[in-house]
Write a protein that holds these residues in place. Structure first.
Motif, PDB file in Angstrom:
ATOM      1  N   ILE A  96       0.844  -1.209   0.000  1.00 39.07           N
ATOM      2  CA  ILE A  96       0.000   0.000   0.000  1.00 39.07           C
ATOM      3  C   ILE A  96       0.880   1.260   0.000  1.00 39.07           C
ATOM      4  CG2 ILE A  96      -0.399   0.085   2.544  1.00 39.07           C
ATOM      5  CD1 ILE A  96      -3.105   0.980   0.081  1.00 39.07           C
ATOM      6  N   MET A  97       2.003   1.203   0.721  1.00 37.56           N
ATOM      7  CA  MET A  97       2.887   2.375   0.753  1.00 37.56           C
ATOM      8  C   MET A  97       3.522   2.622  -0.615  1.00 37.56           C
ATOM      9  SD  MET A  97       4.382   1.807   4.547  1.00 37.56           S
ATOM     10  CE  MET A  97       5.932   2.613   4.370  1.00 37.56           C
ATOM     11  N   TYR A  98       3.921   1.537  -1.277  1.00 41.87           N
ATOM     12  CA  TYR A  98       4.530   1.677  -2.606  1.00 41.87           C
ATOM     13  C   TYR A  98       3.493   2.177  -3.617  1.00 41.87           C
ATOM     14  CZ  TYR A  98       6.571   0.387  -7.083  1.00 41.87           C
ATOM     15  OH  TYR A  98       7.031   0.421  -8.380  1.00 41.87           O
ATOM     16  N   PHE A  99       2.301   1.592  -3.603  1.00 39.01           N
ATOM     17  CA  PHE A  99       1.255   2.008  -4.548  1.00 39.01           C
ATOM     18  C   PHE A  99       0.882   3.477  -4.296  1.00 39.01           C
ATOM     19  CE2 PHE A  99      -0.906  -2.201  -6.048  1.00 39.01           C
ATOM     20  CZ  PHE A  99       0.340  -2.714  -6.360  1.00 39.01           C
ATOM     21  N   HIS A 100       0.788   3.828  -3.020  1.00 38.52           N
ATOM     22  CA  HIS A 100       0.444   5.208  -2.681  1.00 38.52           C
ATOM     23  C   HIS A 100       1.490   6.160  -3.248  1.00 38.52           C
ATOM     24  CE1 HIS A 100       0.261   8.649   0.354  1.00 38.52           C
ATOM     25  NE2 HIS A 100      -0.884   8.711  -0.292  1.00 38.52           N
TER      26      HIS A 100
END
Ligand SMILES: [Fe+2]
Ligand SMILES: [Fe+2]
Length: 304
Positions: free
Chosen positions: A202-206
């Motif tokens: 989720i952090m990477y996609f964000h």
């Protein structure tokens, strides 16, 4: 707790022009939810497959029926999130590229881990979803009262149904897995694994969405602070739910021990409101949707 699930064919017409800034807290918070949306088509497929893989071992007709409705609900969520993600792509965000990446990652994991751990991961991720759904429904600031109405409807509808079906995968686990030390270990290990995968993804996609959006330029400190506040601040989603999260590790945990079933009584009125707003001919959202439909009809006629 007995909950009768309902499959509702809700159609949310998202306001495409606000895809990058629909949340009142700005683009960074918007993209946190947008990144979550990217997770759903592949993620929910994993949930559906994992539960379906054990359906034949379930004898209880009520649970069998709940499994069917669970799959129906998740399929409809995915349908709406696919449309949501396509909108992101049209606005220049790499949503479909990230979606493809996740299909590959989860597909590989499913093959490697086998069906027991896949179900273990599913019930863990359904616990995460239930925590977030409860936050969305119980705290108006999570979606923001001044945020775009159509996106609020989308997330609220999803949150209601996630709450409604939060125990289905778990009940399947309890039904098909004998209660022994090994299975209890696998259930907990599923949560550790889900956590180790969920947060980096989720952090990477964000970050990918944030940095692909030119409007976030120069606003990163303020924007990331807003996201941090929403998740971990004093009133943040996960700070408030830390006890609820760790309850999962108890031997006798069950999702309905966090009884928020009062929200289920609101669903019918909410769905009626969503449908009514779609019927209003002056509604800006509906006009935009109609314009899109005419455009694609013209394109289809031209192609024929
Ligand atoms: Fe869902
Ligand atoms: Fe779900």
């Amino acid at each position: 707790m007995k909950v009768v699930l309902v499959r509702r064919d809700v159609k949310i017409n998202l306001n495409e022009k606000h895809i990058n800034d629909w949340h009142e807290q700005g683009a960074h918070v918007t993209h946190f939810f947008n990144a979550l949306s990217v997770l759903f088509p592949a993620g929910e497929r994993l949930f559906m497959d994992s539960v379906r893989a054990y359906k034949d071992q379930v004898q209880d007709p009520e649970l069998k029926k709940a499994i069917t409705t669970f799959i129906g609900q998740e399929a409809l969520h995915s349908r709406e999130h696919e449309e949501y993600n396509e909108m992101m792509d049209r606005s220049g965000l790499p949503a479909l590229k990230l979606d493809k990446m996740l299909w590959n990652l989860l597909g590989g994991l499913q093959k490697t881990l086998g069906r027991k751990l896949a179900l273990g991961g599913t019930i863990a991720l359904e616990h995460y979803t239930a925590i977030m759904a409860n936050a969305v429904l119980s705290d108006k600031n999570v979606l923001g009262e001044k945020s775009d109405e159509s996106f609020r409807q989308m997330w609220q509808w999803h949150a209601y149904e996630e709450t409604e079906h939060k125990a289905v995968a778990y009940d399947v686990w309890n039904t098909v897995m004998p209660d022994n030390v090994y299975n209890r270990f696998i259930r907990r290990f599923g949560m550790v694994l889900a956590t180790l995968i969920f947060w980096p993804v989720i952090m990477y996609f964000h970050a990918r969405l944030v940095f692909a959006d030119p409007n976030t330029k120069g606003k990163h400190i303020q924007g990331y602070k807003a996201v941090g506040r929403m998740l971990l601040g004093k009133e943040g989603i996960f700070r408030k739910a830390v006890g609820e999260f760790f309850d999962y590790f108890k031997a006798d945990f069950h999702p309905w021990e966090h009884d928020n079933s009062a929200f289920l009584k609101e669903i019918d009125a909410f769905v009626e409101k969503v449908n009514a707003s779609m019927r209003n001919p002056n509604d800006e959202v509906k006009k935009a949707v109609r314009a899109r439909m005419v455009k694609s009809a013209v394109a289809a006629t031209a192609a024929a």
